[in-house]
Design a protein around this motif. Structure first.
Motif, PDB file in Angstrom:
ATOM      1  N   GLU A 162       0.813  -1.162  -0.071  1.00 53.80           N
ATOM      2  CA  GLU A 162      -0.048  -0.144   0.112  1.00 53.80           C
ATOM      3  C   GLU A 162       0.822   1.323  -0.164  1.00 53.80           C
ATOM      4  O   GLU A 162       0.336   2.384  -0.369  1.00 53.80           O
ATOM      5  N   TYR A 163       2.121   0.942   0.261  1.00 54.79           N
ATOM      6  CA  TYR A 163       2.877   2.360   0.251  1.00 54.79           C
ATOM      7  C   TYR A 163       3.551   2.525  -1.044  1.00 54.79           C
ATOM      8  O   TYR A 163       4.687   2.588  -1.179  1.00 54.79           O
ATOM      9  N   GLY A 164       2.640   2.721  -1.876  1.00 52.08           N
ATOM     10  CA  GLY A 164       2.902   3.202  -3.274  1.00 52.08           C
ATOM     11  C   GLY A 164       2.480   2.265  -4.585  1.00 52.08           C
ATOM     12  O   GLY A 164       2.047   2.699  -5.537  1.00 52.08           O
ATOM     13  N   VAL A 177      -1.724  -1.468  -8.930  1.00 45.86           N
ATOM     14  CA  VAL A 177      -2.714  -2.412  -8.921  1.00 45.86           C
ATOM     15  C   VAL A 177      -3.990  -2.342  -9.162  1.00 45.86           C
ATOM     16  O   VAL A 177      -4.553  -3.041  -9.977  1.00 45.86           O
ATOM     17  N   ALA A 178      -4.511  -1.039  -8.671  1.00 42.53           N
ATOM     18  CA  ALA A 178      -6.025  -0.532  -9.115  1.00 42.53           C
ATOM     19  C   ALA A 178      -5.980  -0.324 -10.740  1.00 42.53           C
ATOM     20  O   ALA A 178      -7.016  -0.782 -11.191  1.00 42.53           O
ATOM     21  N   VAL A 205      -9.961  -2.695  -1.943  1.00 43.57           N
ATOM     22  CA  VAL A 205     -10.148  -1.310  -2.409  1.00 43.57           C
ATOM     23  C   VAL A 205      -9.820  -1.232  -3.954  1.00 43.57           C
ATOM     24  O   VAL A 205     -10.310  -0.559  -4.871  1.00 43.57           O
ATOM     25  N   VAL A 206      -8.427  -2.025  -4.265  1.00 44.01           N
ATOM     26  CA  VAL A 206      -7.897  -1.744  -5.425  1.00 44.01           C
ATOM     27  C   VAL A 206      -8.159  -3.238  -6.240  1.00 44.01           C
ATOM     28  O   VAL A 206      -7.529  -3.548  -7.359  1.00 44.01           O
ATOM     29  N   GLY A 207      -9.357  -3.892  -6.004  1.00 44.80           N
ATOM     30  CA  GLY A 207      -9.708  -5.065  -6.805  1.00 44.80           C
ATOM     31  C   GLY A 207      -9.076  -6.372  -6.789  1.00 44.80           C
ATOM     32  O   GLY A 207      -9.373  -7.150  -7.586  1.00 44.80           O
ATOM     33  N   VAL A 208      -8.394  -6.617  -5.448  1.00 46.29           N
ATOM     34  CA  VAL A 208      -7.853  -7.603  -5.231  1.00 46.29           C
ATOM     35  C   VAL A 208      -8.656  -8.516  -4.383  1.00 46.29           C
ATOM     36  O   VAL A 208      -8.868  -8.164  -3.077  1.00 46.29           O
ATOM     37  N   ARG A 262      -7.704   5.529  -5.281  1.00 40.25           N
ATOM     38  CA  ARG A 262      -7.753   4.161  -4.560  1.00 40.25           C
ATOM     39  C   ARG A 262      -6.619   3.605  -3.891  1.00 40.25           C
ATOM     40  O   ARG A 262      -6.658   3.109  -2.917  1.00 40.25           O
ATOM     41  N   GLY A 263      -5.283   4.158  -4.502  1.00 38.61           N
ATOM     42  CA  GLY A 263      -4.052   3.859  -3.805  1.00 38.61           C
ATOM     43  C   GLY A 263      -4.083   4.342  -2.358  1.00 38.61           C
ATOM     44  O   GLY A 263      -3.855   3.819  -1.526  1.00 38.61           O
ATOM     45  N   VAL A 264      -4.572   5.745  -2.401  1.00 37.61           N
ATOM     46  CA  VAL A 264      -4.913   6.317  -0.985  1.00 37.61           C
ATOM     47  C   VAL A 264      -5.712   5.860  -0.061  1.00 37.61           C
ATOM     48  O   VAL A 264      -5.425   5.413   1.105  1.00 37.61           O
ATOM     49  N   ARG A 265      -6.789   5.505  -0.813  1.00 39.23           N
ATOM     50  CA  ARG A 265      -8.008   4.702   0.199  1.00 39.23           C
ATOM     51  C   ARG A 265      -7.426   3.503   0.580  1.00 39.23           C
ATOM     52  O   ARG A 265      -7.770   2.920   1.449  1.00 39.23           O
TER      53      ARG A 265
END
Length: 240
Positions: free
Chosen positions: A26-28, A33-34, A77-80, A188-191
């Motif tokens: 999630e740190y970048g 991925v989203a 959140v990113v579809g995984v 979405r990366g932020v969320r």
């Protein structure tokens, strides 16, 4: 870093991201991925630990299940939807045959074309010392990809050998070669990072959303200077 980075390959369907801890992706990387899952690609996560030693104010028996829940919510959140945890001990992962075997078995199960992992260099930006877990897992990923394709290495795993990995991509490195446009995936990366609320609140007194947004948007802008000034997530790509 080269002046301008190449775009990441897009002629693949399945990726497996292998890291040491909940929150490492999630740190970048989650913004990339989203973008990929939006394009119909399948991305799965394999986390070597449950991050149970990551919150000083919370004992491991409580922190581990909490961080696992946060990671599953973050990935969604990113579809995984496929998030798998191994049970290596947080903070004391050992590089070696046992770790390589676990990772090779997972690669055989998931059969990815692209494998992702986190910076395993000794430092971040040549200044901040990297953690033993990041170094051990990243290096084991590089070796386990080859192990997974060799039927004489770890022949007793449940899944058959898989030699279909075409690239290994390392995120967070100081020497990237490729990048993905994060414009559409950045929010979405932020969320996704914000789902690690308990971890963030233990890490900083800053408002979690302000912390996550400033950090990830700043990373994406800085990396984008080498990718046509578009918000970007960068990788060092190793073809196979």
């Amino acid at each position: 870093m080269t002046d301008q980075l190449e775009p990441m390959p897009d002629d693949w369907q399945r990726a497996l991201a292998i890291v040491a801890h909940p929150d490492d992706l999630e740190y970048g990387c989650a913004a990339a991925v989203a973008t990929w899952t939006d394009g119909g690609r399948e991305v799965s996560y394999l986390i070597a630990t449950r991050g149970e030693a990551g919150i000083d104010s919370l004992e491991p028996g409580k922190a581990g299940p909490l961080r696992e829940r946060e990671e599953r919510a973050s990935a969604a959140v990113v579809g995984v939807t496929n998030v798998e945890f191994l049970d290596h001990a947080d903070g004391v992962i050992e590089y070696g045959v046992a770790l390589r075997r676990d990772l090779a078995a997972a690669i055989r199960r998931h059969r990815p074309e692209l494998v992702l992992t986190l910076n395993y260099d000794d430092t971040w930006s040549g200044t901040y010392w990297n953690t033993p877990d990041h170094r051990a897992v990243g290096r084991a990923v590089m070796d386990a990809v080859g192990d997974a394709g060799n039927r004489w290495i770890f022949p007793d795993t449940d899944a058959a050998p898989w030699d279909g990995v075409r690239w290994i991509a390392v995120t967070g490195t100081d020497s990237p070669t490729h990048a993905t446009d994060a414009t559409d995936g950045l929010e979405r990366g932020v969320r996704s990072l914000l789902e690690h609320r308990a971890y963030i609140e233990a890490l900083t007194t800053e408002d979690p959303e302000t912390y996550a947004r400033n950090l990830l948007e700043g990373f994406a802008r800085e990396q984008g200077k080498h990718f046509g000034n578009r918000p970007a997530v960068t990788f060092r790509l190793f073809p196979r």
